[in-house]
Design an enzyme around this catalytic site. Structure first.
Site, PDB file in Angstrom:
ATOM      1  N   PRO A  13       0.661  -1.387  -0.010  1.00  0.00           N
ATOM      2  CA  PRO A  13       0.025   0.038  -0.072  1.00  0.00           C
ATOM      3  C   PRO A  13       0.822   1.403  -0.008  1.00  0.00           C
ATOM      4  O   PRO A  13       1.874   1.499   0.412  1.00  0.00           O
ATOM      5  CB  PRO A  13      -0.600  -0.049   1.381  1.00  0.00           C
ATOM      6  CG  PRO A  13       0.133  -0.935   2.218  1.00  0.00           C
ATOM      7  CD  PRO A  13       0.537  -2.003   1.103  1.00  0.00           C
ATOM      8  N   ARG A  21       5.157  11.103  -2.479  1.00  0.00           N
ATOM      9  CA  ARG A  21       4.907  10.804  -0.831  1.00  0.00           C
ATOM     10  C   ARG A  21       6.205  10.873  -0.101  1.00  0.00           C
ATOM     11  O   ARG A  21       7.150  10.021  -0.097  1.00  0.00           O
ATOM     12  CB  ARG A  21       4.445   9.323  -0.931  1.00  0.00           C
ATOM     13  CG  ARG A  21       4.126   8.601   0.512  1.00  0.00           C
ATOM     14  CD  ARG A  21       4.119   7.272   0.521  1.00  0.00           C
ATOM     15  NE  ARG A  21       3.916   6.677   1.728  1.00  0.00           N
ATOM     16  CZ  ARG A  21       4.177   5.332   2.353  1.00  0.00           C
ATOM     17  NH1 ARG A  21       4.648   4.276   1.170  1.00  0.00           N
ATOM     18  NH2 ARG A  21       3.903   4.896   3.355  1.00  0.00           N
ATOM     19  N   ASN A  77       8.196  -5.809  -0.803  1.00  0.00           N
ATOM     20  CA  ASN A  77       8.125  -4.439  -0.046  1.00  0.00           C
ATOM     21  C   ASN A  77       6.625  -4.310   0.376  1.00  0.00           C
ATOM     22  O   ASN A  77       5.749  -3.711  -0.435  1.00  0.00           O
ATOM     23  CB  ASN A  77       8.487  -3.079  -0.693  1.00  0.00           C
ATOM     24  CG  ASN A  77       8.307  -1.898  -0.032  1.00  0.00           C
ATOM     25  OD1 ASN A  77       7.793  -1.840   1.464  1.00  0.00           O
ATOM     26  ND2 ASN A  77       9.015  -0.740  -0.034  1.00  0.00           N
ATOM     27  N   ALA A  80       3.085  -0.627   4.930  1.00  0.00           N
ATOM     28  CA  ALA A  80       2.801  -0.934   6.230  1.00  0.00           C
ATOM     29  C   ALA A  80       2.008  -2.319   6.682  1.00  0.00           C
ATOM     30  O   ALA A  80       2.134  -2.419   7.801  1.00  0.00           O
ATOM     31  CB  ALA A  80       1.607   0.025   6.565  1.00  0.00           C
ATOM     32  N   HIS A  83       4.172  -4.564   9.065  1.00  0.00           N
ATOM     33  CA  HIS A  83       4.060  -4.441  10.717  1.00  0.00           C
ATOM     34  C   HIS A  83       2.650  -4.922  10.982  1.00  0.00           C
ATOM     35  O   HIS A  83       2.577  -5.032  12.518  1.00  0.00           O
ATOM     36  CB  HIS A  83       4.056  -2.996  10.968  1.00  0.00           C
ATOM     37  CG  HIS A  83       5.238  -2.128  10.329  1.00  0.00           C
ATOM     38  ND1 HIS A  83       6.572  -2.444  10.114  1.00  0.00           N
ATOM     39  CD2 HIS A  83       5.085  -1.160   9.237  1.00  0.00           C
ATOM     40  CE1 HIS A  83       7.380  -1.749   9.462  1.00  0.00           C
ATOM     41  NE2 HIS A  83       6.292  -0.948   9.005  1.00  0.00           N
ATOM     42  N   ASP A  90       1.840 -15.472   7.054  1.00  0.00           N
ATOM     43  CA  ASP A  90       1.434 -17.175   6.929  1.00  0.00           C
ATOM     44  C   ASP A  90       1.841 -17.306   5.400  1.00  0.00           C
ATOM     45  O   ASP A  90       2.116 -18.651   4.903  1.00  0.00           O
ATOM     46  CB  ASP A  90      -0.208 -17.306   7.134  1.00  0.00           C
ATOM     47  CG  ASP A  90      -0.175 -17.397   8.710  1.00  0.00           C
ATOM     48  OD1 ASP A  90       0.596 -17.273   9.438  1.00  0.00           O
ATOM     49  OD2 ASP A  90      -1.560 -17.207   9.140  1.00  0.00           O
ATOM     50  N   GLU A 101      12.426  -9.391   2.463  1.00  0.00           N
ATOM     51  CA  GLU A 101      11.770  -8.187   2.915  1.00  0.00           C
ATOM     52  C   GLU A 101      12.427  -6.990   2.345  1.00  0.00           C
ATOM     53  O   GLU A 101      13.729  -6.810   2.710  1.00  0.00           O
ATOM     54  CB  GLU A 101      11.590  -8.236   4.444  1.00  0.00           C
ATOM     55  CG  GLU A 101      10.833  -6.940   5.068  1.00  0.00           C
ATOM     56  CD  GLU A 101      10.804  -7.059   6.347  1.00  0.00           C
ATOM     57  OE1 GLU A 101      11.211  -7.762   6.989  1.00  0.00           O
ATOM     58  OE2 GLU A 101      10.488  -5.968   6.865  1.00  0.00           O
ATOM     59  N   HIS A 103      12.784  -2.666   2.070  1.00  0.00           N
ATOM     60  CA  HIS A 103      12.240  -1.163   2.467  1.00  0.00           C
ATOM     61  C   HIS A 103      13.297  -0.307   1.931  1.00  0.00           C
ATOM     62  O   HIS A 103      14.398  -0.591   2.131  1.00  0.00           O
ATOM     63  CB  HIS A 103      11.900  -0.949   3.714  1.00  0.00           C
ATOM     64  CG  HIS A 103      11.143  -1.812   4.312  1.00  0.00           C
ATOM     65  ND1 HIS A 103       9.594  -1.915   4.262  1.00  0.00           N
ATOM     66  CD2 HIS A 103      11.396  -3.270   5.118  1.00  0.00           C
ATOM     67  CE1 HIS A 103       9.112  -2.838   5.179  1.00  0.00           C
ATOM     68  NE2 HIS A 103      10.200  -3.755   5.527  1.00  0.00           N
ATOM     69  N   LEU A 104      12.614   0.931   1.448  1.00  0.00           N
ATOM     70  CA  LEU A 104      13.235   2.134   0.958  1.00  0.00           C
ATOM     71  C   LEU A 104      13.940   2.808   2.209  1.00  0.00           C
ATOM     72  O   LEU A 104      15.109   3.096   2.177  1.00  0.00           O
ATOM     73  CB  LEU A 104      12.203   3.015   0.389  1.00  0.00           C
ATOM     74  CG  LEU A 104      11.644   2.600  -1.156  1.00  0.00           C
ATOM     75  CD1 LEU A 104      10.288   3.390  -1.346  1.00  0.00           C
ATOM     76  CD2 LEU A 104      12.605   3.032  -2.177  1.00  0.00           C
ATOM     77  N   SER A 105      13.016   3.107   3.168  1.00  0.00           N
ATOM     78  CA  SER A 105      13.428   3.526   4.510  1.00  0.00           C
ATOM     79  C   SER A 105      14.119   2.444   5.605  1.00  0.00           C
ATOM     80  O   SER A 105      13.911   1.255   5.000  1.00  0.00           O
ATOM     81  CB  SER A 105      12.462   4.347   5.236  1.00  0.00           C
ATOM     82  OG  SER A 105      11.295   3.439   5.576  1.00  0.00           O
ATOM     83  N   ARG A 110      12.920   4.405  12.781  1.00  0.00           N
ATOM     84  CA  ARG A 110      11.757   5.167  12.800  1.00  0.00           C
ATOM     85  C   ARG A 110      10.583   5.084  13.894  1.00  0.00           C
ATOM     86  O   ARG A 110      11.315   4.619  14.877  1.00  0.00           O
ATOM     87  CB  ARG A 110      11.029   4.897  11.294  1.00  0.00           C
ATOM     88  CG  ARG A 110      12.190   5.434  10.203  1.00  0.00           C
ATOM     89  CD  ARG A 110      11.275   4.956   8.925  1.00  0.00           C
ATOM     90  NE  ARG A 110       9.939   5.993   8.799  1.00  0.00           N
ATOM     91  CZ  ARG A 110       9.248   5.902   7.795  1.00  0.00           C
ATOM     92  NH1 ARG A 110       9.248   4.694   6.883  1.00  0.00           N
ATOM     93  NH2 ARG A 110       7.852   6.590   7.655  1.00  0.00           N
ATOM     94  N   ARG A 114       6.849   0.834  13.887  1.00  0.00           N
ATOM     95  CA  ARG A 114       7.468   0.182  12.552  1.00  0.00           C
ATOM     96  C   ARG A 114       8.633  -0.922  13.022  1.00  0.00           C
ATOM     97  O   ARG A 114       9.291  -1.309  12.085  1.00  0.00           O
ATOM     98  CB  ARG A 114       8.196   1.183  11.655  1.00  0.00           C
ATOM     99  CG  ARG A 114       7.249   2.054  11.113  1.00  0.00           C
ATOM    100  CD  ARG A 114       7.685   3.161  10.219  1.00  0.00           C
ATOM    101  NE  ARG A 114       7.114   4.370  10.110  1.00  0.00           N
ATOM    102  CZ  ARG A 114       6.050   4.398   9.127  1.00  0.00           C
ATOM    103  NH1 ARG A 114       5.629   3.649   8.433  1.00  0.00           N
ATOM    104  NH2 ARG A 114       5.048   5.448   9.132  1.00  0.00           N
TER     105      ARG A 114
HETATM  106  C1  DQA Z   1       8.052   1.049   3.731  1.00  0.00           C
HETATM  107  C2  DQA Z   1       8.248   1.313   5.318  1.00  0.00           C
HETATM  108  C3  DQA Z   1       6.975   0.942   5.953  1.00  0.00           C
HETATM  109  O1  DQA Z   1       7.130   1.246   7.193  1.00  0.00           O
HETATM  110  C4  DQA Z   1       6.048   2.161   5.360  1.00  0.00           C
HETATM  111  O2  DQA Z   1       4.693   1.842   5.970  1.00  0.00           O
HETATM  112  C5  DQA Z   1       5.926   1.989   4.226  1.00  0.00           C
HETATM  113  C6  DQA Z   1       7.142   2.191   3.304  1.00  0.00           C
HETATM  114  C7  DQA Z   1       9.607   1.594   3.073  1.00  0.00           C
HETATM  115  O3  DQA Z   1       9.780   0.949   1.835  1.00  0.00           O
HETATM  116  O4  DQA Z   1      10.363   2.331   3.678  1.00  0.00           O
HETATM  117  O5  DQA Z   1       4.746   2.349   3.673  1.00  0.00           O
HETATM  118  O6  DQA Z   1       7.978  -0.250   3.528  1.00  0.00           O
END
Ligand code: DQA
Length: 151
Positions: A13, A21, A77, A80, A83, A90, A101, A103-105, A110, A114
């Site tokens: 999402p 964003r 990715n 949200a 979390h 599952d 897994e 993530h950009l951040s 954070r 998270r």
């Molecule tokens: C994210 C990190 C998640 O915590 C957040 O909800 C996102 C983006 C990232 O790519 O950094 O939607 O997955």
């Protein structure tokens, strides 16, 4: 690797909003630009990718189930849902395909909510915090993990 199954790159999402964003957190690239970079990196590695995004949790579950037969590995990715989603946790456990897994951040640097990752508790490993480069590193990991003799 000729004939290898594709690497699935699945996005959850709000990642469709990348570019506008919270660019101070997620950078200025759009998801389409990240997809182009992923296609290029996969091509250099002799691999193909299937790149998708959905805001709907169940659709991500369906794609993970599809990956069971169709994908060599999955770069996920989950946004949200990372979390919160027992369903994604599952599905990852059910499919027996390595899931990375991504993530950009760096969620660990954070907000506290998270710091829990239900995806990470089922995934093979985690790459986070490098902006769009996280995706390229994850594709590299996916390609290595799914080659005939993994390192
Ligand atoms: C994210 C990190 C998640 O915590 C957040 O909800 C996102 C983006 C990232 O790519 O950094 O939607 O997955």
């Amino acid at each position: 690797m000729p004939g290898a199954k594709p690497i699935y790159v699945l996005n959850g999402p709000n990642l469709n909003l990348l570019g506008t964003r919270e660019p101070h957190i997620y950078g200025h690239l759009t998801l389409a630009e990240i997809e182009a970079a992923c296609v290029a990196r996969a091509g250099q590695l002799g691999r193909t990718i299937v790149f998708r995004q959905s805001n709907v949790e169940g659709e991500l579950v369906n794609w993970l189930q599809e990956a069971r037969d169709q994908a060599a590995a999955v770069v996920l990715n989950a946004g949200a849902y990372t979390h919160t989603s027992v369903a994604l946790h599952d599905a990852i456990k059910a499919i027996g395909v390595p899931v990375i897994e991504t993530h950009l951040s760096n969620p660990m640097a954070r907000e506290e909510f998270r710091h829990v990752s239900l995806v990470g508790q089922a995934a093979k490993g985690v790459i986070a915090g490098f902006g769009a480069t996280s995706y390229l590193l994850a594709i590299e990991a996916a390609a290595l993990l799914s080659q005939e003799s993994p390192p």
